[in-house]
Design a protein around this motif. Structure first.
Motif, short mmCIF file in Angstrom:
data_model
loop_
_atom_site.label_atom_id
_atom_site.label_comp_id
_atom_site.label_asym_id
_atom_site.label_seq_id
_atom_site.Cartn_x
_atom_site.Cartn_y
_atom_site.Cartn_z
N ARG A 193 0.86 -1.19 0.00
CA ARG A 193 0.00 0.00 0.00
C ARG A 193 0.89 1.23 0.00
NH1 ARG A 193 -3.58 -3.13 3.41
NH2 ARG A 193 -5.40 -3.59 2.16
N LYS A 233 3.14 10.60 -0.43
CA LYS A 233 2.44 11.30 -1.50
C LYS A 233 2.16 10.37 -2.67
CE LYS A 233 4.35 15.74 -0.24
NZ LYS A 233 5.09 16.91 -0.68
N LEU A 234 0.94 10.50 -3.20
CA LEU A 234 0.52 9.67 -4.33
C LEU A 234 0.70 10.42 -5.64
CD1 LEU A 234 -2.77 8.19 -2.86
CD2 LEU A 234 -0.46 7.25 -2.75
N THR A 235 0.72 9.67 -6.73
CA THR A 235 0.86 10.26 -8.06
C THR A 235 0.00 9.48 -9.04
OG1 THR A 235 2.49 11.10 -9.63
CG2 THR A 235 2.90 8.90 -8.73
N GLU A 236 0.15 9.72 -10.32
CA GLU A 236 -0.62 9.05 -11.36
C GLU A 236 0.33 8.40 -12.36
OE1 GLU A 236 -4.00 8.75 -11.63
OE2 GLU A 236 -4.22 9.84 -9.74
N GLY A 246 1.44 12.46 -12.70
CA GLY A 246 1.06 13.08 -11.45
C GLY A 246 2.01 14.20 -11.07
N ASN A 296 3.00 3.75 -6.14
CA ASN A 296 2.44 4.76 -5.22
C ASN A 296 1.46 5.67 -5.97
OD1 ASN A 296 4.58 5.97 -6.69
ND2 ASN A 296 4.81 7.56 -5.13
N THR A 297 0.42 5.05 -6.52
CA THR A 297 -0.61 5.77 -7.25
C THR A 297 -1.93 5.67 -6.49
OG1 THR A 297 -1.18 3.82 -8.54
CG2 THR A 297 0.49 5.28 -9.48
N ARG A 298 -2.88 6.47 -6.91
CA ARG A 298 -4.18 6.44 -6.25
C ARG A 298 -4.86 5.07 -6.40
NH1 ARG A 298 -2.86 11.31 -7.47
NH2 ARG A 298 -3.44 13.10 -6.22
N LYS A 299 -4.69 4.44 -7.57
CA LYS A 299 -5.26 3.12 -7.79
C LYS A 299 -4.42 2.04 -7.09
CE LYS A 299 -6.74 1.73 -11.79
NZ LYS A 299 -6.81 1.45 -13.23
N ASN A 300 -3.16 2.30 -6.86
CA ASN A 300 -2.22 1.40 -6.20
C ASN A 300 -1.80 0.22 -7.07
OD1 ASN A 300 -2.19 -0.98 -3.54
ND2 ASN A 300 -0.54 0.40 -4.02
#
Length: 167
Positions: free
Chosen positions: A46, A50-53, A82, A137-141
């Motif tokens: 998980r 900070k998250l990215t795209e 992102g 490390n993205t929003r969707k993971n």
């Protein structure tokens, strides 16, 4: 007097039995242990911080008709779309014949990266479809990439037309 003695003994026996009652717990099975381990692995993957795209140029690749026992490779390209560094934490194939290679270094926003997938068709036949799971490390993971190939020697599909033979 006998009634009082009987009543007292009954109360003593009843209360002593109550204290010895224990709750029954079902022992853990190997499936329970596997679920716990799987959840621990998911926790490790998980994203933290900070998250990215991530944007792939293509999510699926079809090699088409290929020769028997070929080693196939395809490179999936992606961009960090992102605002934070992109880190691929783990990528793996759906079986041992599908192996992804990827950079462990962070990819800056706006930069591109690659995931090279090797598919060993040795011992395989017919229609093949494999998946590559990518954790980042993205929003969707998690992203799922797919590769397909058609190898000789497969069984004909149920609905395939039968060949016409002349007498």
């Amino acid at each position: 007097m006998k009634k009082i003695l009987f009543f007292t003994l009954s109360v003593i026996l009843f209360t002593s039995c109550e204290k010895e009652k224990k709750t029954f717990q079902v022992p853990k099975t190997s499936i329970d242990y596997m679920k716990e381990k799987e959840e621990q692995e998911r926790d490790k993957l998980r994203p933290k911080g900070k998250l990215t795209e991530i944007t792939f140029n293509k999510m699926e690749h079809d090699f088409g008709q290929v020769k028997k026992d070929a080693l196939l490779t395809y490179t999936f390209k992606f961009e960090n779309t992102g605002e934070n560094d992109l880190v691929i934490m783990k990528a793996f194939g759906s079986c041992g014949c599908t192996v992804p290679e990827y950079s462990k270094e962070p990819i800056k926003p706006g930069e591109e990266g690659k995931i090279k997938v090797s598919f060993d068709t040795k011992g395989k036949h017919g229609e093949q479809s494999k998946t590559i799971i990518v954790y980042a490390n993205t929003r969707k993971n998690m992203e799922t990439l797919k590769i397909k190939a058609s190898l000789p020697g497969g069984k004909p599909k149920k609905d395939a037309p039968k060949p016409i033979t002349s007498k």
